[in-house]
Design an enzyme around this catalytic site. Structure first.
Site, PDB file in Angstrom:
ATOM      1  N   MET A  62      -4.118   0.241  -8.683  1.00 38.96           N
ATOM      2  CA  MET A  62      -2.735   0.076  -9.124  1.00 38.96           C
ATOM      3  C   MET A  62      -2.298  -1.383  -9.022  1.00 38.96           C
ATOM      4  SD  MET A  62      -1.137   2.675 -10.397  1.00 38.96           S
ATOM      5  CE  MET A  62       0.524   2.001 -10.210  1.00 38.96           C
ATOM      6  N   SER A  63      -2.703  -2.066  -7.968  1.00 35.11           N
ATOM      7  CA  SER A  63      -2.316  -3.464  -7.783  1.00 35.11           C
ATOM      8  C   SER A  63      -2.954  -4.344  -8.840  1.00 35.11           C
ATOM      9  CB  SER A  63      -2.716  -3.943  -6.385  1.00 35.11           C
ATOM     10  OG  SER A  63      -2.087  -3.151  -5.396  1.00 35.11           O
ATOM     11  N   ARG A  64      -4.217  -4.089  -9.136  1.00 33.39           N
ATOM     12  CA  ARG A  64      -4.892  -4.861 -10.185  1.00 33.39           C
ATOM     13  C   ARG A  64      -4.296  -4.554 -11.552  1.00 33.39           C
ATOM     14  NH1 ARG A  64      -9.004  -3.465  -6.526  1.00 33.39           N
ATOM     15  NH2 ARG A  64      -9.753  -1.681  -7.730  1.00 33.39           N
ATOM     16  N   GLY A 116      -5.472   4.999  -4.241  1.00 28.36           N
ATOM     17  CA  GLY A 116      -5.315   4.344  -5.545  1.00 28.36           C
ATOM     18  C   GLY A 116      -4.581   3.021  -5.500  1.00 28.36           C
ATOM     19  N   ASN A 117      -4.341   2.464  -4.314  1.00 26.96           N
ATOM     20  CA  ASN A 117      -3.542   1.247  -4.198  1.00 26.96           C
ATOM     21  C   ASN A 117      -4.212   0.014  -4.824  1.00 26.96           C
ATOM     22  OD1 ASN A 117      -1.117   1.990  -2.312  1.00 26.96           O
ATOM     23  ND2 ASN A 117      -2.905   2.956  -1.385  1.00 26.96           N
ATOM     24  N   GLY A 118      -5.536  -0.102  -4.637  1.00 25.01           N
ATOM     25  CA  GLY A 118      -6.236  -1.269  -5.176  1.00 25.01           C
ATOM     26  C   GLY A 118      -6.186  -1.320  -6.686  1.00 25.01           C
ATOM     27  N   HIS A 173       0.841  -1.202   0.000  1.00 22.41           N
ATOM     28  CA  HIS A 173       0.000   0.000   0.000  1.00 22.41           C
ATOM     29  C   HIS A 173       0.879   1.255   0.000  1.00 22.41           C
ATOM     30  CE1 HIS A 173      -4.252  -0.909   0.069  1.00 22.41           C
ATOM     31  NE2 HIS A 173      -4.551   0.275   0.587  1.00 22.41           N
TER      32      HIS A 173
END
Length: 381
Positions: free
Chosen positions: A205-207, A201-203, A196
């Site tokens: 970006m991870s996807r 915007g972490n979710g 994180h």
């Protein structure tokens, strides 16, 4: 220094079987796509890209339908969405378009600068001193419980640890350890969402990082590869959060993450099933509409407009114009003729106008387009 990332788990025999099935399904999809009409594939790729954007944004609370995302991607201005949802959709689309363009980029390498640049593309329009875009966070960040926002369901590593963790992650991304690209893609998602590294915007970006790794595998066009649409289905979203939650309320990389791998293998498998079903159904609808157009003496180009209406529910003049390479006048004339023939019904006026099913639209392709398909759980097959 001891590794600070999760260790990639060893696959079980069941995992290996499912992975082989996924690889076979992806190869089959590749060949199936090559044999389908080029215009159909172009339309399906746009739909899948829009569906992935709509789904990933919906997980974060930005609700825009897939068909509205398609219109926004086509440059339509008169789409009935809020300004905030428009901004989020277009920002995500710009970033994903860039990510998709990297699927065959030579001399490609991951770096912290590259990953921060992607974050700026996604979050730059929200940049502030408190939540800087394209820069590691400077303070704590929490994922709150969906049922009670006063409870931290997850507390990310301290901000002082982020540079080291992200440096280790980029080193890992640039090192081929012989693991399947699909497994590495799933692990990249878990690494980034657990670190994180940004204030927001972490979710997404991870996807998106997972999508990039899948597309770099090169088996399928990037739009066919993403599992973001699968993750965005309500039941899957709930399980997505649940699987992540079972990793603990703080960052503990010294644990077995086999459950995460099984979850992602299920996602890959069912997304391949879904895309294959959509492609097969769209192809059959296309054939029926071609036969109908020949029987009615219609120009074959109008099949594109009729197909959009059958599978998506509507078509806009600008979309039809671009798909067929027509002038504004040609597209307007074709659609006007289809309205006169009662095959289409216009809705709205001037720029906001779109077209839906008319009273004389043939029933067989409509019935086929509206027939749902089922998915199987690869671990219960």
């Amino acid at each position: 220094m001891a590794a600070m990332l999760y260790r990639t788990p060893i696959l079980t025999s069941e995992d290996s079987r499912v992975l082989l099935e996924i690889k076979a399904a992806r190869r089959d999809l590749h060949h199936h796509a090559l044999s389908a009409p080029a215009k159909l594939i172009a339309g399906l790729r746009k739909f899948l890209a829009a569906d992935a954007i709509a789904a990933s944004n919906s997980i974060e609370g930005f609700k825009v339908s897939t068909i509205d995302v398609e219109d926004l991607m086509e440059g339509e201005r008169d789409v009935d969405v809020t300004d905030e949802n428009r901004e989020e959709t277009l920002a995500y689309q710009r970033m994903m378009t860039y990510i998709q363009s990297l699927h065959d980029a030579p001399d490609f390498a991951y770096s912290t600068g590259f990953i921060n640049a992607l974050h700026w593309m996604l979050q730059g329009h929200r940049h502030s001193i408190r939540k800087p875009a394209g820069q590691w966070r400077r303070g704590p960040v929490y994922v709150t419980d969906a049922r009670d926002p006063s409870i931290a369901a997850y507390t990310a590593p301290e901000a002082s640890q982020v540079p080291g963790l992200m440096s280790e992650l980029t080193d890992w991304l640039n090192t081929d350890d012989g693991t399947s690209p699909l497994i590495r893609a799933a692990m990249s998602h878990l690494h980034l969402v657990s670190i994180h590294p940004w204030a927001d915007g972490n979710g997404r970006m991870s996807r998106s990082l997972q999508t990039l790794l899948i597309s770099r595998d090169g088996t399928l066009a990037p739009e066919f590869s993403s599992i973001e649409a699968w993750l965005g289905r309500p039941g899957n979203t709930w399980e997505y959060y649940s699987v992540l939650a079972r990793r603990g309320v703080t960052y503990h990389p010294d644990q077995d993450v086999s459950e995460w791998i099984r979850f992602n293998l299920t996602a890959y498998h069912q997304q391949a099933q879904s895309v294959h079903a959509r492609l097969d159904r769209s192809n059959r609808v296309w054939v029926l509409l071609e036969e109908f157009a020949r029987h009615r003496g219609l120009d074959e180009r109008v099949v594109t407009a009729l197909h959009d209406v059958a599978v998506s529910g509507r078509v806009r003049r600008s979309r039809y114009e671009a798909a067929e390479g027509l002038s504004v006048q040609q597209a307007q004339r074709d659609l006007r003729d289809l309205v006169t023939a009662q095959l289409l019904t216009p809705v709205g006026k001037t720029r906001a106008r779109f077209y839906t099913v008319g009273p004389a639209f043939p029933e067989p392709p409509l019935e086929l387009a509206r027939t749902p398909f089922s998915l199987v759980d690869p671990y219960q097959a």
